[in-house]
Design a protein around this motif. Structure first.
Motif, PDB file in Angstrom:
ATOM      1  N   LEU A  52       0.838  -1.206   0.000  1.00 37.83           N
ATOM      2  CA  LEU A  52       0.000   0.000   0.000  1.00 37.83           C
ATOM      3  C   LEU A  52       0.870   1.252   0.000  1.00 37.83           C
ATOM      4  CD1 LEU A  52      -2.863  -1.045   2.455  1.00 37.83           C
ATOM      5  CD2 LEU A  52      -3.001  -0.774  -0.036  1.00 37.83           C
ATOM      6  N   GLN A  53       1.928   1.226   0.791  1.00 40.94           N
ATOM      7  CA  GLN A  53       2.814   2.387   0.835  1.00 40.94           C
ATOM      8  C   GLN A  53       3.509   2.591  -0.519  1.00 40.94           C
ATOM      9  OE1 GLN A  53       5.063   1.244   4.264  1.00 40.94           O
ATOM     10  NE2 GLN A  53       3.777   2.462   5.668  1.00 40.94           N
ATOM     11  N   HIS A  54       3.834   1.463  -1.132  1.00 43.02           N
ATOM     12  CA  HIS A  54       4.487   1.513  -2.437  1.00 43.02           C
ATOM     13  C   HIS A  54       3.581   2.189  -3.475  1.00 43.02           C
ATOM     14  CE1 HIS A  54       6.766   0.162  -5.893  1.00 43.02           C
ATOM     15  NE2 HIS A  54       5.671  -0.396  -6.373  1.00 43.02           N
ATOM     16  N   LEU A  55       2.273   2.019  -3.309  1.00 41.85           N
ATOM     17  CA  LEU A  55       1.328   2.644  -4.245  1.00 41.85           C
ATOM     18  C   LEU A  55       1.092   4.112  -3.893  1.00 41.85           C
ATOM     19  CD1 LEU A  55      -1.313  -0.227  -4.541  1.00 41.85           C
ATOM     20  CD2 LEU A  55       0.510   0.346  -6.148  1.00 41.85           C
TER      21      LEU A  55
ATOM     22  N   LEU B  21      -7.994  -3.752   0.475  1.00 41.22           N
ATOM     23  CA  LEU B  21      -7.409  -5.080   0.696  1.00 41.22           C
ATOM     24  C   LEU B  21      -6.938  -5.677  -0.628  1.00 41.22           C
ATOM     25  CD1 LEU B  21      -9.778  -6.503   3.450  1.00 41.22           C
ATOM     26  CD2 LEU B  21      -7.359  -5.870   3.674  1.00 41.22           C
ATOM     27  N   GLU B  22      -7.734  -5.471  -1.659  1.00 32.69           N
ATOM     28  CA  GLU B  22      -7.348  -5.990  -2.976  1.00 32.69           C
ATOM     29  C   GLU B  22      -6.025  -5.364  -3.424  1.00 32.69           C
ATOM     30  OE1 GLU B  22      -9.143  -6.442  -7.523  1.00 32.69           O
ATOM     31  OE2 GLU B  22      -9.918  -4.869  -6.243  1.00 32.69           O
ATOM     32  N   LEU B  23      -5.925  -4.054  -3.230  1.00 34.50           N
ATOM     33  CA  LEU B  23      -4.686  -3.367  -3.640  1.00 34.50           C
ATOM     34  C   LEU B  23      -3.491  -3.847  -2.825  1.00 34.50           C
ATOM     35  CD1 LEU B  23      -5.774   0.342  -4.225  1.00 34.50           C
ATOM     36  CD2 LEU B  23      -5.574  -1.525  -5.872  1.00 34.50           C
ATOM     37  N   SER B  24      -3.738  -4.188  -1.567  1.00 34.84           N
ATOM     38  CA  SER B  24      -2.624  -4.582  -0.693  1.00 34.84           C
ATOM     39  C   SER B  24      -2.052  -5.939  -1.075  1.00 34.84           C
ATOM     40  CB  SER B  24      -3.090  -4.610   0.760  1.00 34.84           C
ATOM     41  OG  SER B  24      -3.881  -5.766   0.980  1.00 34.84           O
ATOM     42  N   LEU B  25      -2.802  -6.679  -1.904  1.00 34.98           N
ATOM     43  CA  LEU B  25      -2.366  -8.054  -2.172  1.00 34.98           C
ATOM     44  C   LEU B  25      -1.295  -8.158  -3.252  1.00 34.98           C
ATOM     45  CD1 LEU B  25      -5.727  -9.912  -1.656  1.00 34.98           C
ATOM     46  CD2 LEU B  25      -3.709  -9.866  -0.177  1.00 34.98           C
ATOM     47  N   GLY B  26      -0.827  -7.030  -3.756  1.00 32.73           N
ATOM     48  CA  GLY B  26       0.339  -7.123  -4.629  1.00 32.73           C
ATOM     49  C   GLY B  26       0.119  -6.587  -6.016  1.00 32.73           C
ATOM     50  N   GLY B  27       1.178  -6.588  -6.777  1.00 31.46           N
ATOM     51  CA  GLY B  27       1.141  -6.048  -8.129  1.00 31.46           C
ATOM     52  C   GLY B  27       1.766  -4.672  -8.157  1.00 31.46           C
ATOM     53  N   ASP B  28       2.103  -4.249  -9.365  1.00 32.64           N
ATOM     54  CA  ASP B  28       2.727  -2.935  -9.489  1.00 32.64           C
ATOM     55  C   ASP B  28       1.651  -1.857  -9.588  1.00 32.64           C
ATOM     56  OD1 ASP B  28       1.681  -3.495 -11.901  1.00 32.64           O
ATOM     57  OD2 ASP B  28       3.570  -3.501 -13.008  1.00 32.64           O
ATOM     58  N   LEU B  29       2.102  -0.634  -9.796  1.00 36.14           N
ATOM     59  CA  LEU B  29       1.162   0.482  -9.869  1.00 36.14           C
ATOM     60  C   LEU B  29       0.131   0.260 -10.973  1.00 36.14           C
ATOM     61  CD1 LEU B  29       0.284   3.278  -8.954  1.00 36.14           C
ATOM     62  CD2 LEU B  29       1.949   4.268 -10.537  1.00 36.14           C
ATOM     63  N   GLN B  30       0.632  -0.254 -12.114  1.00 32.32           N
ATOM     64  CA  GLN B  30      -0.272  -0.475 -13.235  1.00 32.32           C
ATOM     65  C   GLN B  30      -1.396  -1.454 -12.872  1.00 32.32           C
ATOM     66  OE1 GLN B  30       1.587  -1.981 -16.880  1.00 32.32           O
ATOM     67  NE2 GLN B  30       1.150   0.047 -17.673  1.00 32.32           N
TER      68      GLN B  30
END
Ligand code: ADP
Ligand code: MG
Length: 550
Positions: free
Chosen positions: A435-438, A470-479
């Motif tokens: 989340l912080q990365h985003l 929660l969905e965003l926290s589960l990984g993946g890059d910004l895109q």
């Protein structure tokens, strides 16, 4: 006129074995035929007998030239050191025929169109004419290479099976055929026809002859001629992302002045142009052909000339990106226009010629495209039925909206402060970091409790924003996060829309950069073209107003 090259020029050439396989023989002979201006090339292969014959209807050679042709470093294509910067032909080193004379039984029949008869010359291993006689043949050249590598057993042993060699020959032919669509090609194995390619105007008609499953209607081509002093041009052929793509990037090709080259920078530019328009792990079909002034290219890097050095690479990358962008928009028709004018031409063509709803427009980059779609109705709370000058379209509301939102958030990934914060429990360290990365502000609030103090703007007002986080926290890059956010925020299928809402969505969607597919690569619309409908309803059968025709 074929003459020996001065020794200083010979020393400047990228030296190396030119003829190392059956396919190299085919490549060199075919390139010679193309340099001679052939429009018809016939290739016969007898792989098990190590024999190849290439016939062409090109310029042919006089007897004087035939005597010179197979001597070392003799060529008609360049003369001196300065010409190395001005190469306008595929060949220029004058080595191929000499190597073939050394490695095989070489025989050439040739007749220039200005002469009444031709000559047959058989060469010895030094490339000297050993037998000369007149022959009656059509203008052009027939070169036969027999007993290839007969005196070089280790080379024969090192080569793969006949089947694999034939595959390599096919690749050589396909690569050159794509770059020279106006040429008719006929290839035989022994007496059996193997490959036939009919002459076509551009690569758009040629590619479907080469790649199984690709049809002309799935391709879009665009040519841009640069005006002014630099007489360069760019041709781009691409598979529309909602209609064709492949498992491997095997048809992402770059050609310069008639030859496919390996230019990873431009290949990357091509792939990047399709980002977020194709399903995962799928690759586009595309072919870029640059026609450049010889001074802009250095061919003299590698004996097989597949590696080149290109001046102004940045310039071309930028123009290629723009061309892809233009091609992927709705209704772009390629009008050759000077690159320097920086105006993008768009012609919106009615499908039925003669109909008077033909619209021509020129639009500057950045200026919104005119809306050509009119919302008519919603079907099953899922599709928007729209009238288009060339027919009617069905647009799936959810994915069209997803495309709109996705491009908006790519342009501006906006985070809003959350007041009060959203409290999340039991996040792992990885989730917090994600989340912080985003760009979200996440703080430890207590034991196993975190306070999220900012959120993507689109999600701020949503009831399901906790799930979204929660969905965003589960990984993946910004895109990935942007795709997920757009998908979650887009109008659901099943939602009723008013005509105004539908029209707004259509207008916004038409302005997107990649209107054909959603960020996951699914097609967004189905076009029912008037011409196809007219055919379906057999409108040509009846004549007269009584049947509702004007
Ligand atoms: P290069 O192509 O580098 O000049 P090659 O050894 O391949 O060297 O050919 C030598 C010369 O023979 C060419 O420069 C060209 O003038 C002549 N030649 C070869 N093949 C043909 C052909 N099919 N038709 C006409 N001329 C040819
Ligand atoms: Mg050559």
């Amino acid at each position: 006129m074929i003459e020996p090259l001065p020794i200083d020029v010979v020393h400047l050439m990228a030296a190396g074995e030119v003829i190392d396989s059956l396919s190299a023989v085919v490549r060199e002979l075919v390139e010679n035929a193309l340099d001679a201006g052939a429009t018809r090339i016939v290739i016969s292969l007898w792989a098990d007998q190590w024999r190849v014959r290439v016939s062409d209807n090109g310029a042919g050679m006089t007897l004087e030239n035939l005597r010179q042709a197979a001597r070392p470093h003799t060529t008609s294509k360049i003369r001196d050191r300065a010409d190395l910067q001005n190469i306008r032909s595929l060949g220029f080193r004058g080595e191929a025929l000499y190597s073939l004379a050394q490695l095989s039984q070489l025989e050439i029949l040739s007749r220039p169109s200005s002469e009444m008869q031709g000559w047959r010359v058989a060469y010895d291993a030094q490339g000297e004419a050993a037998e000369i006689e007149t022959v009656a043949i059509a203008p052009g050249t027939i070169i036969t290479v027999d007993q290839l590598f007969e005196t070089w057993a280790t080379r024969r042993d090192a080569l793969p099976s006949a089947a694999q060699q034939l595959k390599a020959v096919q690749t050589v032919i396909y690569r050159l055929a794509l770059c020279h669509p106006q040429v008719t090609w006929q290839v035989q194995q022994g007496e059996r026809d193997w490959i036939s390619l009919w002459a076509s105007r551009t690569a758009k008609q040629r590619l479907p002859q080469l790649v199984r499953g690709v049809q002309e209607a799935e391709l879009h081509e665009i040519s841009i001629a640069s005006g002014n002093a630099v007489e360069s041009s760019l041709y781009l052929l691409l598979g529309l992302p909602d209609r064709c793509h492949r498992r491997r990037p095997d048809w992402v090709n770059v050609a310069i002045n008639g030859r496919l080259v390996h230019l990873p920078e431009l290949e990357q530019t091509l792939l990047a142009g399709f980002r977020q328009t194709l399903p995962r792990d799928r690759y586009p079909v595309c072919f870029l052909h640059l026609h450049l002034l010889p001074q802009q290219i250095d061919w003299n890097r590698h004996p097989a000339k597949t590696e080149v050095y290109l001046h102004n690479l940045d310039y071309w990358q930028q123009h290629v990106s723009q061309a892809i962008e233009q091609a992927l928009r709705l209704n772009p028709a390629s009008i050759p226009e000077p690159l320097s004018s920086r105006r993008v031409g768009t012609v919106i063509k009615a499908a039925e010629s003669g109909a008077d709803y033909r619209v021509h427009r020129t639009i500057a980059p950045g200026e919104p495209l005119p809306s050509v779609l009119r919302a008519i109705a919603q079907v099953h709370n899922r599709y928007i039925l729209a009238e288009h000058p060339s027919g009617m379209w069905l647009v799936e509301q959810h994915i069209a909206h997803e495309r709109v939102l996705y491009e908006q958030i790519c342009d501006r990934w906006q985070l809003l402060p959350l007041e009060p914060a959203i409290i999340l429990n039991h996040l792992s360290q990885a989730q917090v970091e994600q989340l912080q990365h985003l760009g979200l502000v996440v703080e430890l609030f207590g034991d196993q409790i975190w306070a999220v103090r900012s959120i993507p703007a689109l999600l701020a007002q949503r009831e399901d924003r906790v799930d979204a986080l929660l969905e965003l926290s589960l990984g993946g890059d910004l895109q990935t996060a942007q795709v997920a956010t757009a998908c979650r925020s887009a109008i659901r299928n099943g939602t009723p829309l008013t005509l105004t809402e539908m029209q707004t969505l259509l207008d916004q969607w038409q302005q997107t950069r990649n209107p054909r597919t959603c960020p996951h690569g699914r097609p967004i619309y189905l076009a029912l073209e008037e011409s196809a409908l007219a055919r379906f309803f057999r409108r040509h059968w009846v004549i007269g107003k009584s049947h509702g025709l004007e």
